[in-house]
Design an enzyme around this catalytic site. Structure first.
Site, PDB file in Angstrom:
ATOM      1  N   TYR A   1      -6.397  23.049  36.466  1.00 54.54           N
ATOM      2  CA  TYR A   1      -5.643  21.841  36.107  1.00 54.54           C
ATOM      3  C   TYR A   1      -5.101  21.181  37.367  1.00 54.54           C
ATOM      4  O   TYR A   1      -4.935  21.819  38.416  1.00 54.54           O
ATOM      5  CB  TYR A   1      -4.507  22.167  35.129  1.00 54.54           C
ATOM      6  CG  TYR A   1      -3.355  22.934  35.719  1.00 54.54           C
ATOM      7  CD1 TYR A   1      -2.270  22.280  36.303  1.00 54.54           C
ATOM      8  CD2 TYR A   1      -3.326  24.330  35.681  1.00 54.54           C
ATOM      9  CE1 TYR A   1      -1.198  22.982  36.824  1.00 54.54           C
ATOM     10  CE2 TYR A   1      -2.262  25.039  36.205  1.00 54.54           C
ATOM     11  CZ  TYR A   1      -1.202  24.366  36.772  1.00 54.54           C
ATOM     12  OH  TYR A   1      -0.146  25.067  37.301  1.00 54.54           O
ATOM     13  N   CYS A   2      -4.840  19.883  37.275  1.00 51.21           N
ATOM     14  CA  CYS A   2      -4.219  19.122  38.362  1.00 51.21           C
ATOM     15  C   CYS A   2      -3.445  17.966  37.726  1.00 51.21           C
ATOM     16  O   CYS A   2      -3.225  17.959  36.514  1.00 51.21           O
ATOM     17  CB  CYS A   2      -5.253  18.635  39.376  1.00 51.21           C
ATOM     18  SG  CYS A   2      -6.579  17.618  38.676  1.00 51.21           S
ATOM     19  N   THR A   3      -3.037  16.996  38.508  1.00 54.23           N
ATOM     20  CA  THR A   3      -2.157  15.941  37.994  1.00 54.23           C
ATOM     21  C   THR A   3      -2.811  15.083  36.931  1.00 54.23           C
ATOM     22  O   THR A   3      -2.290  14.918  35.826  1.00 54.23           O
ATOM     23  CB  THR A   3      -1.666  15.046  39.146  1.00 54.23           C
ATOM     24  OG1 THR A   3      -1.102  15.863  40.166  1.00 54.23           O
ATOM     25  CG2 THR A   3      -0.612  14.060  38.650  1.00 54.23           C
TER      26      THR A   3
END
Length: 314
Positions: free
Chosen positions: A197-199
């Site tokens: 996951y990331c922003t």
């Protein structure tokens, strides 16, 4: 027509304060072939400047990555414009979770070699062989399972103020460093289910393809990133498994997802998740600083910067 900003920061701040309308913060990205990034950059600047859009946008041969602040009354016009550009039509939009309308002061569109600096040679692997895109609800159901490996694909200064509860958060200052660290750190877990996951999702596109290239069998990514997850979880009335703040790369420097404060002031060690840039413009270091230390150190990261700032103000 000038295709770049000419105003000083105080002038930009005054311009924003004088606005009588509300703004909304949004972001989007797409990996798509853009034959002439410079021409595309200029076309977008002309169109978006007329709509009084502010933001930071990167355009490259490989696509576009944008974070923007848009007047509410011009949102429909912006979306229509995106759909009028073949490379950008049908763009997925991420809306900010916590928005004060002051995320950007000006419009900056830059031509870059890549829309995210990853340091990877695309000739060595198939960049389209990305991981399975999980919806926020699918990710929510899997993220705390014992047999999965959850990896935060953001930098350390982002994850130290907010992350999924059981995530691996590599100690990396840049995505270029992190993507290599993750492959090495997980080398004995290639048969496990990996959740990235990331922003907003853009970093996971390249990261998932890179992991698959290195033999990871079951790679998955949170589609729409933390921003989309926060919206969906709130809408469904579910408890968030992401705790703390979501760091963002604009004037806000973060949007709160839960009330948990998991960060620490870099100067006194007290619980704090407020990022600041050092008040000494020659330093401008990004760090976490509580209100007490802000007053004590005049917004600076160290005594040297305090002394430098005092000399400048004399």
């Amino acid at each position: 027509m000038l295709l770049y900003n000419r105003l000083s920061r105080p002038e930009l701040e005054a311009r924003l304060r004088s606005e009588t309308f509300r703004r909304r913060t949004l972001s989007f990205y797409r990996y798509v072939n853009i034959d002439n990034p410079r021409e595309m950059r200029d076309r977008l600047y002309i169109a978006w400047d007329r709509l009084k859009c502010y933001g930071r946008v990167y355009v490259a041969n490989e696509g576009i990555n944008a974070q923007m602040s848009v007047p509410e009354h011009n949102i429909e016009a912006l979306l229509n414009h995106l759909d009028s550009v073949p490379e950008l039509a049908g763009m997925r939009i991420n809306w900010a979770v916590e928005d004060d309308g002051k995320s950007f002061l000006k419009l900056v569109i830059k031509v870059r070699k890549k829309i995210v600096a990853d340091g990877l040679n695309e000739r060595l692997f198939d960049v389209t062989n990305v991981g399975n895109r999980l919806s926020p609800l699918e990710f929510h159901q899997l993220v705390d399972k014992e047999d999965v490996v959850v990896v935060d694909m953001r930098n350390r200064y982002e994850s130290e103020v907010g992350h999924f509860k059981n995530a691996i958060c590599p100690d990396a200052r840049t995505f270029r460093d992190e993507i290599k660290i993750v492959v090495d750190q997980l080398k004995d877990k290639k048969d496990r289910k990996v959740l990235l996951y990331c922003t907003g999702g853009v970093r996971c596109e390249k990261a998932s393809a890179w992991l698959r290239h290195h033999g990871f069998k079951d790679v998955n990514q949170l589609h729409g990133g933390i921003i989309s997850y926060a919206h969906v979880i709130k809408k469904e009335g579910l408890p968030s498994k992401f705790i703390g703040k979501n760091f963002v790369f604009d004037e806000r420097l973060g949007e709160r997802i839960t009330d948990d404060v998991i960060g620490r002031c870099h100067q006194c060690g007290d619980p704090c998740d407020t990022h600041r840039n050092c008040a000494n413009d020659k330093c401008h270091k990004l760090f976490i600083q509580c209100d007490k230390c802000f007053e004590k150190h005049h917004g600076c990261c160290c005594e040297d910067c305090v002394n430098t700032l005092e000399e400048i103000r004399r």
